[in-house]
Design an enzyme around this catalytic site. Structure first.
Site, PDB file in Angstrom:
ATOM      1  N   GLU A 278      12.325   4.250   6.941  1.00  0.00           N
ATOM      2  CA  GLU A 278      13.672   4.269   6.358  1.00  0.00           C
ATOM      3  C   GLU A 278      13.962   5.596   5.660  1.00  0.00           C
ATOM      4  O   GLU A 278      15.073   6.146   5.775  1.00  0.00           O
ATOM      5  CB  GLU A 278      13.813   3.103   5.377  1.00  0.00           C
ATOM      6  CG  GLU A 278      15.230   2.596   5.226  1.00  0.00           C
ATOM      7  CD  GLU A 278      15.249   1.220   4.608  1.00  0.00           C
ATOM      8  OE1 GLU A 278      15.732   0.282   5.266  1.00  0.00           O
ATOM      9  OE2 GLU A 278      14.793   1.070   3.453  1.00  0.00           O
ATOM     10  N   GLU A 281      14.658   8.091   8.262  1.00  0.00           N
ATOM     11  CA  GLU A 281      16.002   7.858   8.790  1.00  0.00           C
ATOM     12  C   GLU A 281      17.049   8.484   7.875  1.00  0.00           C
ATOM     13  O   GLU A 281      17.990   9.149   8.335  1.00  0.00           O
ATOM     14  CB  GLU A 281      16.219   6.345   8.910  1.00  0.00           C
ATOM     15  CG  GLU A 281      17.292   5.925   9.876  1.00  0.00           C
ATOM     16  CD  GLU A 281      17.337   4.422  10.072  1.00  0.00           C
ATOM     17  OE1 GLU A 281      18.164   3.969  10.873  1.00  0.00           O
ATOM     18  OE2 GLU A 281      16.555   3.688   9.416  1.00  0.00           O
ATOM     19  N   CYS A 299      16.301  -4.826   4.900  1.00  0.00           N
ATOM     20  CA  CYS A 299      15.079  -5.620   4.767  1.00  0.00           C
ATOM     21  C   CYS A 299      15.375  -7.106   4.573  1.00  0.00           C
ATOM     22  O   CYS A 299      14.495  -7.943   4.751  1.00  0.00           O
ATOM     23  CB  CYS A 299      14.262  -5.126   3.567  1.00  0.00           C
ATOM     24  SG  CYS A 299      13.548  -3.502   3.817  1.00  0.00           S
ATOM     25  N   SER A 319      20.506   0.737   8.484  1.00  0.00           N
ATOM     26  CA  SER A 319      19.197   1.189   8.934  1.00  0.00           C
ATOM     27  C   SER A 319      18.729   0.287  10.068  1.00  0.00           C
ATOM     28  O   SER A 319      18.892  -0.933  10.020  1.00  0.00           O
ATOM     29  CB  SER A 319      18.196   1.121   7.782  1.00  0.00           C
ATOM     30  OG  SER A 319      16.884   1.295   8.258  1.00  0.00           O
ATOM     31  N   LYS A 358      13.829 -15.875   6.142  1.00  0.00           N
ATOM     32  CA  LYS A 358      12.760 -15.245   6.916  1.00  0.00           C
ATOM     33  C   LYS A 358      12.373 -16.116   8.114  1.00  0.00           C
ATOM     34  O   LYS A 358      11.827 -15.626   9.108  1.00  0.00           O
ATOM     35  CB  LYS A 358      11.540 -14.994   6.034  1.00  0.00           C
ATOM     36  CG  LYS A 358      11.737 -13.889   4.990  1.00  0.00           C
ATOM     37  CD  LYS A 358      11.832 -12.521   5.624  1.00  0.00           C
ATOM     38  CE  LYS A 358      11.975 -11.420   4.593  1.00  0.00           C
ATOM     39  NZ  LYS A 358      12.102 -10.082   5.215  1.00  0.00           N
ATOM     40  N   GLU A 361      14.669 -14.820  10.638  1.00  0.00           N
ATOM     41  CA  GLU A 361      14.406 -13.435  11.025  1.00  0.00           C
ATOM     42  C   GLU A 361      13.387 -13.327  12.148  1.00  0.00           C
ATOM     43  O   GLU A 361      13.510 -12.468  13.030  1.00  0.00           O
ATOM     44  CB  GLU A 361      13.918 -12.636   9.813  1.00  0.00           C
ATOM     45  CG  GLU A 361      13.662 -11.166  10.140  1.00  0.00           C
ATOM     46  CD  GLU A 361      13.097 -10.399   8.954  1.00  0.00           C
ATOM     47  OE1 GLU A 361      13.697  -9.388   8.575  1.00  0.00           O
ATOM     48  OE2 GLU A 361      12.058 -10.811   8.413  1.00  0.00           O
ATOM     49  N   GLU A 367      13.730  -7.773  19.551  1.00  0.00           N
ATOM     50  CA  GLU A 367      12.780  -6.841  18.919  1.00  0.00           C
ATOM     51  C   GLU A 367      11.739  -7.561  18.072  1.00  0.00           C
ATOM     52  O   GLU A 367      10.724  -6.964  17.701  1.00  0.00           O
ATOM     53  CB  GLU A 367      13.537  -5.827  18.055  1.00  0.00           C
ATOM     54  CG  GLU A 367      14.333  -4.807  18.837  1.00  0.00           C
ATOM     55  CD  GLU A 367      15.743  -5.281  19.180  1.00  0.00           C
ATOM     56  OE1 GLU A 367      16.461  -4.551  19.877  1.00  0.00           O
ATOM     57  OE2 GLU A 367      16.124  -6.383  18.735  1.00  0.00           O
ATOM     58  N   CYS A 509      14.210 -10.495  -4.168  1.00  0.00           N
ATOM     59  CA  CYS A 509      13.353 -11.530  -3.581  1.00  0.00           C
ATOM     60  C   CYS A 509      12.677 -12.404  -4.638  1.00  0.00           C
ATOM     61  O   CYS A 509      12.267 -13.523  -4.347  1.00  0.00           O
ATOM     62  CB  CYS A 509      12.305 -10.892  -2.688  1.00  0.00           C
ATOM     63  SG  CYS A 509      13.008  -9.961  -1.312  1.00  0.00           S
TER      64      CYS A 509
END
Length: 581
Positions: A278, A281, A299, A319, A358, A361, A367, A509
């Site tokens: 990141e 980037e 994230c 990102s 999650k 995710e 991917e 989180c």
């Protein structure tokens, strides 16, 4: 200040203070099922009734402000009877399933029923049977257990600005559900789990997948790997008598090994890799002009879901880097599998996360199958792990400290603070500064971005570049930040920031939807403090200093943003314009 008496005790409070809050100054607790410090008062449950001298009827303490000279009584036989009656009415419309309910022992309704001595309600049971909604595979909505307190709808509509839940119908037929009588998976729900975190009963909870993990651990053919997120280590102890924020990383490693996992890795290693990608980037976008500014972090899977649904016009600013969880999953079934000589189809990868999203995710895009298989097989919440530890009979508090395994276990302090609001940004700054200047950033901590303010801003000079950043947590605040960027772009003006950190849950989180119930800002701050202290005590505090991360790039990846890095560490986003406001 105005003065009143509560049960004969004089209190002085600011004008506008509710009777409910004023009562705490008199060491008086007024029962309620709709109160939560995160939310605006509604008094929807009706249990907080009190008497005010001169008033014709009882008033609801949660929404009634104190007036000068007010004389308040919060407890007498008549008040107790009214509260009992309200509780009995709620219980008459609530299933008697305490023995099999996830919230048994931690249910606010159960606690009040016990406190008021309600063992056998005289009212008949009137329960409308409804199917559980597990369509998101992240959270489960059991509308039969809904007590109509309104907390979840407030969170979803006002705090998160998602509007996936609403109260439908009236009277005994009233129920919390997706508007339009559809499933959660078909509506704007972003699976953040804040509805679950704020529900006082067992009406909303995580989609339980502990049985899948248990079966894998018992299968002699499978090589079982586990990773733990930063925020889990400072909250898991709450289930075993430790104070919030106590860092129990070492005990967690030992406990997971005793559960039968063959390898214990750490999501923090993935966080260090995330920063390498990141930060690269960001530097590339700033130096070469390739890619749009601002760069917005991704994230958080709830934020990614929200962005694809509501802010798809901003995709070019996001990102492409995966989350730390996804990176450790991909590396476990590629880099580690190759080094250990284990067939990828024999690896079962589990992640322990503070988050219900999650679970979404790990299957959200192609991917997430970058190893040729699903990179992460199951993602469990902190609550699910707690149940598994108890089922295994592990005396967690007595465990010795253990160590994580190589090559995906070593991490820096920068990775640990990923779990709190502002942490991702601070970690990225430490490495981006090094990438731009070749020097190390002297100031490693920026207190202004670690507060519980919904939106935080900071500017830092990097060799003449005035890098402007923003940090937002809680989706309502995120929307404010994105709207400011969108407005600037539409007007052709300079955007307010170069880099924006986004986390869907309040506090980051540490306040995730998969953490233990009863969270508030005080608990969030304690958990965040535990992460910050771990960072300060680390020998290595910058992600680019992690020797195992350096080795990873030398042996396997090549360099940040390389072709292999893009295959394993990066993803794409798809607009879902049907949800556009």
């Amino acid at each position: 200040m105005i003065t009143a008496t509560i049960n004969g005790i004089q209190v002085s409070v600011e004008p506008g203070t509710s009777i409910y809050k004023a009562a705490h100054q008199a060491q008086v607790n007024i029962p309620t099922l709709c109160y939560h410090p995160d939310l605006a008062p509604t008094a929807a449950c009706g249990i907080c009734v009190v008497k005010v001298k001169g008033a014709a009827n009882m008033v609801r303490a949660y929404t009634t402000p104190v007036a000068q000279g007010m004389e308040i009584v919060t407890q007498d036989p008549e008040i107790v009877q009214v509260r009992r009656s309200v509780l009995e009415m709620i219980l008459s419309n609530h299933p008697n399933e305490c023995l099999t309910c996830l919230r048994s022992g931690e249910c606010e309704l159960q606690n009040l029923a016990r406190d008021f001595g309600i063992y056998n309600s005289k009212l008949p049971k009137i329960i409308t049977e409804r199917e559980k909604d597990a369509s998101t595979k992240s959270i489960v909505l059991d509308s039969r257990k809904c007590i109509r307190c309104g907390r979840c709808t407030q969170v979803c509509q006002e705090m998160q600005n998602v509007w996936a839940l609403s109260i439908e119908h009236r009277g005994l037929d009233a129920v919390v559900q997706p508007a339009g009588d559809i499933e959660l998976a078909e509506n704007p729900c972003v699976r953040c789990g804040q509805c679950s975190a704020h529900c006082p009963v067992g009406a909303i909870y995580e989609y339980d997948e502990t049985e899948l993990v248990r079966k894998a651990l018992m299968d002699p053919e499978m090589h079982c790997i586990v990773q733990i997120a930063p925020a889990v280590r400072v909250s898991i102890g709450e289930s075993f008598g430790f104070a919030p924020g106590k860092n129990l990383t070492g005990k967690l490693y030992t406990a997971l090994r005793r559960m039968g996992f063959d390898q214990v890795f750490d999501t923090n290693f993935g966080a260090d890799v995330t920063i390498m990608e990141e930060a690269s980037e960001l530097v590339e976008r700033i130096k070469s002009g390739k890619g749009a500014i601002p760069l917005i972090t991704t994230c958080c899977p709830s934020w990614v879901d929200f962005m694809e649904k509501f802010d798809a016009d901003m995709i070019e600013y996001f990102s492409s880097c995966k989350s730390p969880q996804a990176i450790v999953g991909a590396l476990s079934k590629s880099y580690y599998a190759e080094k250990a000589g284990i067939p990828v189809d024999k690896i079962f990868m589990v992640s322990i996360m503070p988050c219900t999203a999650k679970k979404f995710e790990i299957v959200r895009a192609k991917e997430m199958f970058s190893s040729g298989h699903q990179d992460i097989d199951v993602s469990l919440t902190t609550r699910e792990l707690s149940r598994m530890l108890n089922q295994a009979g592990i005396e967690f508090a007595s465990l010795p400290d253990g160590q994580a395994d190589s090559p995906l276990g070593q991490y820096t302090g920068a990775a640990t603070i990923f779990g709190e609001t502002g942490g991702v940004m601070e970690a990225a700054l430490r490495t981006a500064y090094h990438m731009i200047t070749g020097k190390e950033l002297d100031q490693l901590e920026f207190e202004s971005i670690h507060t519980m303010d919904g939106i935080k801003e900071l500017a830092i000079d990097i060799d003449g570049l005035n890098l402007r950043i923003a940090v937002a947590h809680g989706l309502r605040h995120v929307e404010e930040v994105i709207e400011r960027v969108r407005t600037a772009l539409e007007k052709g003006e300079e955007v307010p920031w170069h880099f924006i950190e986004v986390i869907a849950c309040p506090g980051g989180c540490v306040g995730g939807g998969g953490q233990f119930w009863g969270v508030n800002d005080g608990i969030r701050k304690m958990r965040a403090k535990g992460l910050s202290e771990d960072d300060r005590g680390s020998a290595l505090r910058r992600s680019h200093e992690n020797p195992d991360v350096k080795k990873l790039y030398e042996e396997f990846i090549g360099a940040p943003l390389s072709e292999k890095a893009h295959k394993l560490f990066h993803t794409h986003y798809q607009p879902r314009s049907q949800y556009r406001r």
